[in-house]
Design an enzyme around this catalytic site. Sequence first.
Site, PDB file in Angstrom:
ATOM      1  N   GLY A 204      63.865  23.210  79.520  1.00 43.56           N
ATOM      2  CA  GLY A 204      62.803  22.422  78.805  1.00 43.56           C
ATOM      3  C   GLY A 204      61.664  22.773  78.520  1.00 43.56           C
ATOM      4  CB  SER A 205      58.530  21.250  77.430  1.00 37.51           C
ATOM      5  OG  SER A 205      57.942  20.618  78.810  1.00 37.51           O
ATOM      6  CB  ALA A 206      55.980  26.076  77.906  1.00 36.03           C
ATOM      7  N   GLY A 209      57.614  23.188  82.722  1.00 34.51           N
ATOM      8  CA  GLY A 209      57.913  24.699  83.550  1.00 34.51           C
ATOM      9  C   GLY A 209      56.668  24.788  84.284  1.00 34.51           C
ATOM     10  CD  GLU A 227      65.431  28.457  77.715  1.00 35.40           C
ATOM     11  OE1 GLU A 227      64.320  28.660  77.309  1.00 35.40           O
ATOM     12  OE2 GLU A 227      66.406  27.579  77.475  1.00 35.40           O
ATOM     13  CB  CYS A 261      63.638  26.879  73.237  1.00 31.04           C
ATOM     14  SG  CYS A 261      65.444  27.469  73.835  1.00 31.04           S
TER      15      CYS A 261
END
Length: 473
Positions: A204-206, A209, A227, A261
Site C-alpha cells: 500500500g501507501s508509504a 507503511g 511494499e 506503485c
Amino acid sequence: MKLISHEPATGDLIWEGESGDAAEEVAKARASWAEWAARSFTYRAETLRRFVNVVRSKEQDFADLIAREAGKPFWEAKTEVGAVIGKVDISTNAWSDRTGNKKLEAAMGNKVSVRHKPHGVLAVLGPYNFPAHLPNGHIVPALLAGNAVVFKPSEKTPASGQFLVDCYHEAGVPEGVIRCLQGGPEVGKALASDPGIDGLLFTGSAHVGKILHQHFADTPQKILAIEAGGNNPLVAWDMKDIHAAAAIIVQSAYLSAGQRCTCARRLIVSEEGHERILDEVLRLIDRIIVDHPHADPQPFMGPLIDNASADKVQDQYMNLMMKGGTPIRRLDRPYEERPYLTPALIDVTNVRDRPDEEIFGPVLQLIRVRDFDEAIREANNTRFGLAASVLTREPKNYNKFWANVRAGVINWNKPTNGAPSTAPFGGVGISGNHRPSAYYAADYCAYPVTSVEAELCRANIGQGLRDPNMIED
C-alpha cells in the site's frame, strides 16, 4: 457495519456485506494453523495446485469481477488473473531455492541442518489496484510455508478479495487456514494490533507503511514486510528508437491509469534536444482511449478507483500548477460524477519546493536537466526508492545509472513497471523495509532454524577443570 462496493465506471452496486471482527478471525486462524503446518510441504503445494485449477476454471468470471470493481480494462484484469495462476509454481520454486532444507558436514562427523519453520498466523493487508495478484503474492508463499493467513482486502475491492479466498476454500485449503476479513481502516488497525498475529504483510501507501513500522516497533518478535509506493524517475537520454522510447514512457506513466506503485512519476530529459521525444510522447497520449473496462475498442485506461482518489490527484496536479508548473497536456475529468481522468503531462522544471510525493494517477512530471550527471541527481531527488528506468543506447550510461541510483528495481530500455515475479521486488527509502516480495517472499514467510546434530553424545571438557588427582576427599 455494512460495507458496500460500487463499480467506479458506472456507480452500480457490485457487492455488499458486513465488516468482520479481527479478533474472531485471528482466533479461527490460530486454532487451525498447527495442523496445516504439520502437513508436508508436498501436501501444501499440491493443495495450492488445486487452487490454480479452480482459478483457471473461473478465469473469465474472476477477470470480469476485477475489471468492474477496480475499474481496469478487461484485458488488464485477465493478465492479473494469469499472474494469480502463475504464482504457485513460482513460489514453489522460490521455497526450494530460498528456504529449502540443507545438510552441511561439520567436525567430528557431526551434521549441521538448516530448516525453516512458519511464523504462525500472518495478517495480509491488500491494495485495491491489484486486488488479487498483490495480496496473493503474500498469501501463496505464506501458505506454502505452513502459516495460516487472515487476509483483509482493501475496502474498495472487497468482492475481488472474497472471490480469491473462496477459490482457496474450494480447492481444499481449510477454511480456518485462510480467512477473509472485510472492513475499512479501523478493521485493518484492529488486525494489525491483534496479539494473536505473528506478523503482517502489507502492500500500500508509504504513509500507511510508516504508521505500521512505528506500530510494530514495540513488537520486534513479529515479522513485518512493507511494499510501498514510489516517486519513480524515468530518464530518457540519447535513445536510438524514438518511437519505442515514447511507447515505454507512455506505458510507464499511464498503465492502470497511473495506479501502479511502479508507474513513472517523473520524466527526466535533456534540456537540449528533448523536443523530438516529447512530440512522440504527445502523439501517443492523444491516442489513448479512456473508457469503461468492457468498452469496444478496449481502452488503455479505465477510471480511477473512486471519486475521492480522482479528487486527490486533481488537487495534486493543481498544486503543481500553482507552484509554477506548465501544463503540456492538461488533466481533465470528462464526467464530473465519475472518477475518469485523462493522461496529463506537466513541465515542473522551474517549480520550487516540488512535492516529493506519489501522485497515484495519470500525471507525469517533465523535468529538463543539463547533463547526465544532473539527470542522476534528479532521479535520486526523492525519499522513495522503488523503481527507476533509463532509456539510452549507451551501455556506459546504464552502468552509471545503475551504480548511482537508489531503487530496488532499475531497468534499462524497459518501463519502470516491468518487474518479473521470478525476481525479488521491493524498494529502499520509504518504499519498503528491506523485505522484498515476489520471488523473495519466501524469506519473510518462514524463519531459519540451525541445528547441530550428532547420533551419539560425545563430549569432554578439556580446559578449566581441576586435576581430579589433586582433589582432596
